[in-house]
Design a protein around this motif. Structure first.
Motif, PDB file in Angstrom:
ATOM      1  N   LEU A 103      17.263 -10.255  70.461  1.00  0.00           N
ATOM      2  CA  LEU A 103      17.802 -10.220  69.094  1.00  0.00           C
ATOM      3  C   LEU A 103      18.408 -11.561  68.693  1.00  0.00           C
ATOM      4  O   LEU A 103      18.254 -12.001  67.549  1.00  0.00           O
ATOM      5  N   VAL A 107      16.675 -12.330  65.391  1.00  0.00           N
ATOM      6  CA  VAL A 107      17.549 -12.004  64.259  1.00  0.00           C
ATOM      7  C   VAL A 107      18.995 -12.237  64.721  1.00  0.00           C
ATOM      8  O   VAL A 107      19.692 -11.305  65.129  1.00  0.00           O
ATOM      9  N   TRP A 109      22.005 -12.781  63.478  1.00  0.00           N
ATOM     10  CA  TRP A 109      23.169 -12.065  62.956  1.00  0.00           C
ATOM     11  C   TRP A 109      23.178 -10.604  63.402  1.00  0.00           C
ATOM     12  O   TRP A 109      24.246 -10.045  63.681  1.00  0.00           O
ATOM     13  N   LEU A 110      22.022  -9.984  63.509  1.00  0.00           N
ATOM     14  CA  LEU A 110      21.958  -8.617  64.003  1.00  0.00           C
ATOM     15  C   LEU A 110      22.367  -8.573  65.481  1.00  0.00           C
ATOM     16  O   LEU A 110      23.123  -7.680  65.907  1.00  0.00           O
ATOM     17  N   VAL A 113      26.135  -8.872  65.762  1.00  0.00           N
ATOM     18  CA  VAL A 113      26.845  -7.635  65.414  1.00  0.00           C
ATOM     19  C   VAL A 113      26.739  -6.615  66.549  1.00  0.00           C
ATOM     20  O   VAL A 113      27.748  -6.055  67.002  1.00  0.00           O
ATOM     21  N   ILE A 114      25.515  -6.381  67.026  1.00  0.00           N
ATOM     22  CA  ILE A 114      25.312  -5.389  68.087  1.00  0.00           C
ATOM     23  C   ILE A 114      25.999  -5.839  69.384  1.00  0.00           C
ATOM     24  O   ILE A 114      26.643  -5.042  70.074  1.00  0.00           O
TER      25      ILE A 114
END
Length: 419
Positions: A103, A107, A109-110, A113-114
């Motif tokens: 990730l 991606v 930023w995803l 966050v996760i």
């Protein structure tokens, strides 16, 4: 394991809790001690984005730490919360390899966050709940928290030593080791035998949400948080990207990685040894003076790290942490036990960690930008001066032992201190 179950309850709990500390911090170190190097060398992520990831981890901790503090006080010495944390820790290896890493590349930023949610839960917030539980058990059964926590430092040292060699082969191996250590920590926790009295259950049940929120009106609590802002959180920011700075001192990243692993092992080994001595120093100086001594040592070594006099000098400055951190840990719990209602000890401790996380959210990307703009050396000088100022301010704000609320009553919570 069978021999452990045959021991008297005091020895059994001391060994079991020490094992929990060892394996939990082994897992944390295996996953995170080379985190910044993994991000830079494997993921090819720069210092500014690295600061953002640390902020994401801190933000999740910011959300969870007050809740963990209240729940820890509400359930007392029951093991439910810790078992839940360790259960969620188990898939840490697959998470890094199959979820987090991919990730961050595809991606960012995803992934941030996760990763912030997961790592913030099991480490940044979970650590506070586990450490607070250790302190409560040590007070109940009459053994020193520091001499129990030192096995956690041994665990961190062992994992860092291994990771420093494995990362040049395959960093994924260290993530699998983290999962294995999490499983062993669960087994060790299950081996504890906590005999709860009716009085202890009633004290835990009597804790209300308003009691926790009422701490914000407590002047001693506010002053302790100020110390945490200027010392605890400042150190966290200093330490986050130190690995990158240290490795830069060598001719190649592979050599630097190996020596960084060795440095971490040496530091945490001596940290573990000193954790056995720190309670004696804290008893002699008192909680306040010991906290101030820890802050002074930290400020000096951070300023010292700003001088680029070669990897040996920088390594020595890092190793001084071996003496400072044990003093800080032991004195912090003693200060809490002397100045606050013992029913709320977890809320106070997690509140301190909450404050550090809040400041880390602000300072991590800020100093990450400074590292890129003015370099590590100048940034460390700035951090060291800032922590010195807060240490001086805290000389006036913190409460001396003789004026403390629970002076001479460190073991007031349990009735088995001499068991």
């Amino acid at each position: 394991m069978l021999e452990l179950l045959k021991l008297d309850v005091r020895k059994r709990n001391y060994i079991a809790i020490s094992a929990v500390s060892f394996f939990y911090l082994f897992a944390w170190s295996a996953a995170m001690s080379f985190f910044v190097i993994w991000l830079g060398q494997v993921m090819e992520i720069g210092s500014t984005q690295t600061g953002i990831l640390y902020s994401a981890n801190s933000f999740m901790a910011l959300v969870m730490q007050p809740l963990f503090g209240y729940v820890s006080d509400k359930i007392g010495l029951r093991k439910n919360l810790l078992l839940g944390i360790l259960l969620i820790l188990l898939p840490i290896g697959p998470f890094f390899i199959y979820v987090y890493g991919p990730l961050l590349k595809s991606v960012f930023w995803l992934g941030a966050v996760i990763g912030g949610i997961y790592l913030g839960f099991v480490f940044n917030a979970g650590y506070g709940a586990i450490d607070s539980f250790m302190d409560k058990v040590s007070r109940k059964y009459g053994f020193e928290y520091g001499r129990c926590r030192m096995f956690g430092s041994f665990g961190w040292a062992a994992a860092t030593f291994l990771a420093g060699r494995i990362i040049n082969i395959d960093p994924n191996i260290t993530f699998w080791l983290a999962s294995l250590a999490g499983l062993l920590a669960m087994i060790a926790l299950a081996a504890t035998k906590i005999n709860l009295t009716v009085e202890e259950k009633e004290k835990a049940d009597s804790v209300k949400v308003k009691d926790t929120f009422g701490l914000v009106k407590n002047k001693k609590f506010i002053f302790l948080l100020i110390f945490m802002i200027g010392v605890g959180s400042i150190y966290d920011v200093y330490d986050q990207q130190f690995g990158t700075y240290f490795v830069q001192q060598f001719s190649s990243e592979a050599v630097g990685n190996k020596w960084f692993g060795d440095l971490g092992s040496i530091q945490t080994f001596f940290e573990a040894i000193f954790l056995a001595v720190a309670p004696v120093i804290c008893k002699k100086l008192g909680a306040k003076r010991t906290l101030l001594l820890a802050g002074t040592i930290m400020s000096i070594r951070i300023v010292g790290s700003s001088f680029q006099w070669g990897p040996l000098w920088i390594g020595i400055m890092k190793c001084i942490h071996s003496f400072e951190k044990p003093l800080f840990l032991v004195a912090q719990f003693k200060y809490i036990s002397l100045n606050f209602d013992l029913r709320l000890s977890s809320s106070v401790y997690l509140g301190c960690l909450f404050t550090s996380s809040a400041m880390s959210i602000i300072l991590s990307p800020l100093f990450g930008t400074f590292y890129a703009a003015i370099g590590f050396s100048n940034t460390y000088l700035l951090i060291g001066i800032l922590s010195s100022v807060f240490t001086l301010i805290s000389m006036k704000l913190l409460t001396g032992d003789k004026k403390a609320l629970n002076y001479g009553n460190q073991f007031a919570e349990g009735n088995e201190a001499t068991a």
